[in-house]
Design a protein around this motif. Structure first.
Motif, PDB file in Angstrom:
ATOM      1  N   ASN A 169       1.064  -1.215  -0.098  1.00  0.00           N
ATOM      2  CA  ASN A 169      -0.405  -0.021   0.215  1.00  0.00           C
ATOM      3  C   ASN A 169       0.891   1.568  -0.016  1.00  0.00           C
ATOM      4  O   ASN A 169       1.050   2.398  -0.477  1.00  0.00           O
ATOM      5  N   ARG A 170       1.982   1.270   0.777  1.00  0.00           N
ATOM      6  CA  ARG A 170       3.173   2.647   0.764  1.00  0.00           C
ATOM      7  C   ARG A 170       2.994   2.255  -0.498  1.00  0.00           C
ATOM      8  O   ARG A 170       3.599   3.645  -1.048  1.00  0.00           O
ATOM      9  N   ARG A 171       3.967   1.793  -1.039  1.00  0.00           N
ATOM     10  CA  ARG A 171       4.373   1.920  -2.408  1.00  0.00           C
ATOM     11  C   ARG A 171       3.050   1.792  -3.559  1.00  0.00           C
ATOM     12  O   ARG A 171       4.230   2.688  -4.641  1.00  0.00           O
ATOM     13  N   LEU A 172       1.905   1.836  -3.504  1.00  0.00           N
ATOM     14  CA  LEU A 172       1.192   1.915  -4.297  1.00  0.00           C
ATOM     15  C   LEU A 172       0.790   3.512  -4.040  1.00  0.00           C
ATOM     16  O   LEU A 172       0.581   4.385  -5.706  1.00  0.00           O
ATOM     17  N   TYR A 173       0.615   3.539  -3.103  1.00  0.00           N
ATOM     18  CA  TYR A 173       0.098   5.442  -2.948  1.00  0.00           C
ATOM     19  C   TYR A 173       2.021   6.066  -3.500  1.00  0.00           C
ATOM     20  O   TYR A 173       1.112   7.450  -4.511  1.00  0.00           O
ATOM     21  N   ASP A 174       2.284   5.639  -3.499  1.00  0.00           N
ATOM     22  CA  ASP A 174       4.007   6.475  -3.906  1.00  0.00           C
ATOM     23  C   ASP A 174       4.087   6.615  -5.493  1.00  0.00           C
ATOM     24  O   ASP A 174       4.370   7.203  -6.243  1.00  0.00           O
ATOM     25  N   LEU A 175       3.810   5.348  -6.329  1.00  0.00           N
ATOM     26  CA  LEU A 175       3.524   5.246  -7.452  1.00  0.00           C
ATOM     27  C   LEU A 175       2.489   6.013  -8.362  1.00  0.00           C
ATOM     28  O   LEU A 175       2.646   6.758  -9.386  1.00  0.00           O
ATOM     29  N   VAL A 176       1.363   6.760  -7.592  1.00  0.00           N
ATOM     30  CA  VAL A 176      -0.273   6.985  -7.079  1.00  0.00           C
ATOM     31  C   VAL A 176       0.335   8.634  -7.378  1.00  0.00           C
ATOM     32  O   VAL A 176       0.175   9.476  -8.799  1.00  0.00           O
ATOM     33  N   HIS A 177       0.999   9.070  -6.341  1.00  0.00           N
ATOM     34  CA  HIS A 177       0.903  10.802  -5.369  1.00  0.00           C
ATOM     35  C   HIS A 177       2.508  10.842  -5.861  1.00  0.00           C
ATOM     36  O   HIS A 177       2.932  12.271  -6.522  1.00  0.00           O
ATOM     37  N   GLU A 178       3.771  10.093  -5.733  1.00  0.00           N
ATOM     38  CA  GLU A 178       4.648  10.380  -6.208  1.00  0.00           C
ATOM     39  C   GLU A 178       5.309  10.909  -7.477  1.00  0.00           C
ATOM     40  O   GLU A 178       6.186  11.307  -7.702  1.00  0.00           O
ATOM     41  N   GLU A 179       4.888   9.965  -8.221  1.00  0.00           N
ATOM     42  CA  GLU A 179       5.763   9.307  -9.450  1.00  0.00           C
ATOM     43  C   GLU A 179       4.578  10.111 -10.610  1.00  0.00           C
ATOM     44  O   GLU A 179       5.259   9.422 -11.457  1.00  0.00           O
ATOM     45  N   ASP A 180       3.184  10.240 -10.114  1.00  0.00           N
ATOM     46  CA  ASP A 180       2.732  10.001 -11.657  1.00  0.00           C
ATOM     47  C   ASP A 180       2.627   8.997 -12.374  1.00  0.00           C
ATOM     48  O   ASP A 180       2.143   9.429 -13.180  1.00  0.00           O
ATOM     49  N   ALA A 181       3.092   8.010 -12.070  1.00  0.00           N
ATOM     50  CA  ALA A 181       2.468   6.968 -12.645  1.00  0.00           C
ATOM     51  C   ALA A 181       1.762   6.699 -13.857  1.00  0.00           C
ATOM     52  O   ALA A 181       1.817   6.534 -14.843  1.00  0.00           O
ATOM     53  N   ILE A 182       0.552   6.758 -13.203  1.00  0.00           N
ATOM     54  CA  ILE A 182      -1.005   6.616 -13.662  1.00  0.00           C
ATOM     55  C   ILE A 182      -1.878   8.201 -14.080  1.00  0.00           C
ATOM     56  O   ILE A 182      -3.113   7.356 -14.806  1.00  0.00           O
ATOM     57  N   GLY A 183      -1.433   8.595 -13.506  1.00  0.00           N
ATOM     58  CA  GLY A 183      -2.377  10.080 -13.388  1.00  0.00           C
ATOM     59  C   GLY A 183      -3.073  10.333 -12.575  1.00  0.00           C
ATOM     60  O   GLY A 183      -3.153   9.063 -12.000  1.00  0.00           O
ATOM     61  N   ALA A 184      -4.181  11.405 -12.946  1.00  0.00           N
ATOM     62  CA  ALA A 184      -5.543  11.285 -11.696  1.00  0.00           C
ATOM     63  C   ALA A 184      -5.894   9.864 -11.341  1.00  0.00           C
ATOM     64  O   ALA A 184      -6.582   9.477 -11.668  1.00  0.00           O
ATOM     65  N   ILE A 185      -6.249  10.159  -9.796  1.00  0.00           N
ATOM     66  CA  ILE A 185      -7.233   8.801  -9.581  1.00  0.00           C
ATOM     67  C   ILE A 185      -8.678   8.833 -10.968  1.00  0.00           C
ATOM     68  O   ILE A 185      -8.710   9.888 -10.528  1.00  0.00           O
ATOM     69  N   ARG A 186      -9.399   8.059 -10.990  1.00  0.00           N
ATOM     70  CA  ARG A 186     -10.225   8.073 -11.584  1.00  0.00           C
ATOM     71  C   ARG A 186     -11.498   6.590 -10.635  1.00  0.00           C
ATOM     72  O   ARG A 186     -12.682   7.344 -10.582  1.00  0.00           O
ATOM     73  N   LYS A 187     -10.825   5.819 -10.271  1.00  0.00           N
ATOM     74  CA  LYS A 187     -11.365   4.737  -9.671  1.00  0.00           C
ATOM     75  C   LYS A 187     -10.854   3.577  -8.509  1.00  0.00           C
ATOM     76  O   LYS A 187      -9.128   3.966  -9.082  1.00  0.00           O
ATOM     77  N   MET A 188     -11.354   3.715  -7.558  1.00  0.00           N
ATOM     78  CA  MET A 188     -11.290   3.221  -6.762  1.00  0.00           C
ATOM     79  C   MET A 188     -11.316   1.626  -6.023  1.00  0.00           C
ATOM     80  O   MET A 188     -12.959   1.784  -5.815  1.00  0.00           O
ATOM     81  N   VAL A 189     -10.665   0.631  -5.830  1.00  0.00           N
ATOM     82  CA  VAL A 189     -12.149  -0.513  -5.764  1.00  0.00           C
ATOM     83  C   VAL A 189     -11.014  -1.341  -4.559  1.00  0.00           C
ATOM     84  O   VAL A 189     -10.273  -2.107  -4.645  1.00  0.00           O
ATOM     85  N   VAL A 190     -12.066  -1.593  -3.256  1.00  0.00           N
ATOM     86  CA  VAL A 190     -11.204  -2.207  -2.225  1.00  0.00           C
ATOM     87  C   VAL A 190     -12.233  -3.982  -1.878  1.00  0.00           C
ATOM     88  O   VAL A 190     -12.926  -3.697  -1.407  1.00  0.00           O
ATOM     89  N   HIS A 191     -11.660  -4.769  -1.952  1.00  0.00           N
ATOM     90  CA  HIS A 191     -12.097  -5.958  -1.201  1.00  0.00           C
ATOM     91  C   HIS A 191     -11.260  -5.880  -0.076  1.00  0.00           C
ATOM     92  O   HIS A 191     -10.477  -5.204   0.330  1.00  0.00           O
TER      93      HIS A 191
END
Length: 381
Positions: A169-191
């Motif tokens: 989860n920490r690495r996911l956060y970094d990829l999304v917010h610190e490295e802008d790997a996938i652009g702006a968040i559009r959808k989140m799904v948590v199971h």
């Protein structure tokens, strides 16, 4: 170099960076080197939540010392102390008397969720810091009263979630917010969830209150919906959703007549949507988080594994490193906060501020499930 080659190279470099990734802002960065003084004196309040084995059976890291256990059920206390090689001399029936006797610096709450308020009422006026097991409270009203007490008396009031300490989860956060790997968040799904407390064989003392809405708030909605609400609020940097909609079901009514065992919660944000699937009906235990952006996705499959895909390219898998101390363990984190070695940030997964938003989401979800209507949080501001 072709566009495909450039994309694959970028994806590969991003996931290779997992191994050397610096700590993400899950919590406030250490303000000083970890202390080597005496351990933080901790009282365990309640034993009926079986996550208590986490602290009772924890390897000695020299950061905390259990100086007392408040539990009125002597048979339960005897079973657990024997299991973990602890003395029954630690066990007292009454929390307030125990606090006066041993003067702890922190208390960890492992009783019913309804009892969290009682723990804070006992601890806050004494200046004792508190960490509760998720969720923060049994209701939004309880949560707000707990927050008032914590702020009035200047104590840390933290909430522990297993998923907070996942390297993935920490690495996911970094990829999304610190490295802008996938652009702006559009959808989140948590199971989140498992086959149900009866199916997995939880003990009688835990089951008794877990399936009682008076003590747990709801069923799967609170038990596992809180994980998704916590992670989504963190990924959205503390932002409250615009609206909350929820549907709950009783798929096993003979086992869980008073509470839901299946819940789906939909959160809307400006430009994004979150879907929380909390269940006591999964065929296996799971805690996975999926984030989709403008250019791709990142999935945290469990505590360590990640999957990432950019556009139409093939998905790539990686292992996330374990978080550094004290961000790898709730009680190391608690000790560091008590010692002033870290200052928990307001958008930290364990923070009071973020978990008040979580409680707003859960409260709105229960209302939506009851009425069959969407709850607009903006209208309640």
């Amino acid at each position: 170099m072709t566009t495909r080659c450039r994309t694959l190279t970028t994806l590969g470099l991003l996931l290779m960076a997992v191994v050397a990734a610096p700590p993400s802002p899950v919590a406030g960065a250490p303000t000083a080197a970890p202390g080597k003084g005496r351990p933080v004196r901790v009282v365990v309040a309640g034993l009926t939540h079986t996550h208590v084995h986490w602290i009772l059976g924890r390897a000695d890291r020299g950061d905390i010392e259990i100086v007392g256990i408040a539990e009125a059920n002597r048979d339960l206390a005897r079973r657990y102390t024997e299991r973990h090689g602890l003395s029954m001399d630690l066990v007292h029936d009454d929390l307030e008397a125990l606090l006066e006797s041993v003067r702890p610096e922190a208390v960890t709450a492992f009783g019913t969720i309804r009892e969290h308020l009682e723990v804070v009422e006992a601890c806050a006026p004494r200046g004792i810091h508190v960490m509760v097991e998720k969720p923060l409270a049994v209701s939004l009203d309880h949560a707000r009263r707990m927050a008032e007490l914590a702020r009035e008396h200047g104590i840390h009031l933290l909430t522990n979630y297993e998923t907070t300490w996942y390297g993935s989860n920490r690495r996911l956060y970094d990829l999304v917010h610190e490295e802008d790997a996938i652009g702006a968040i559009r959808k989140m799904v948590v199971h989140d969830g498992h086959a149900g407390p009866v199916a997995i064989g939880v003990n009688e003392e835990f089951l008794e209150w877990l399936i009682d809405p008076e003590h747990n708030g709801a069923g799967a909605l609170t038990d596992f919906g809180c994980y998704g609400a916590d992670l989504m609020t963190w990924l959205m940097k503390g932002q409250r959703p615009l609206s909350v909609s929820a549907v709950t079901q009783h798929l096993q009514p003979d086992l869980y007549p008073k509470v839901d065992d299946e819940a789906t919660i939909v959160l809307t944000y400006p430009g994004a949507q979150g879907i929380i699937q909390a269940s006591w009906n999964w065929p296996f235990s799971r805690k996975d988080t999926h984030v989709y952006g403008e250019r791709g996705y990142v999935h945290a499959l469990d505590a360590t594994r990640l999957r990432m895909r950019l556009g139409e390219e093939e998905a790539t898998h990686a292992e996330a490193p374990a978080p550094p101390t004290p961000f790898d363990d709730p009680f190391a984190y608690l000790a560091a906060a008590v010692r002033g070695e870290i200052q928990p940030a307001s958008d930290d997964l364990s923070s009071l501020e973020l978990n008040l938003v979580v409680m707003e989401i859960l409260d709105a979800a229960m209302e939506s499930a009851r009425t069959g209507r969407r709850v607009d949080l903006e209208a309640l501001s």
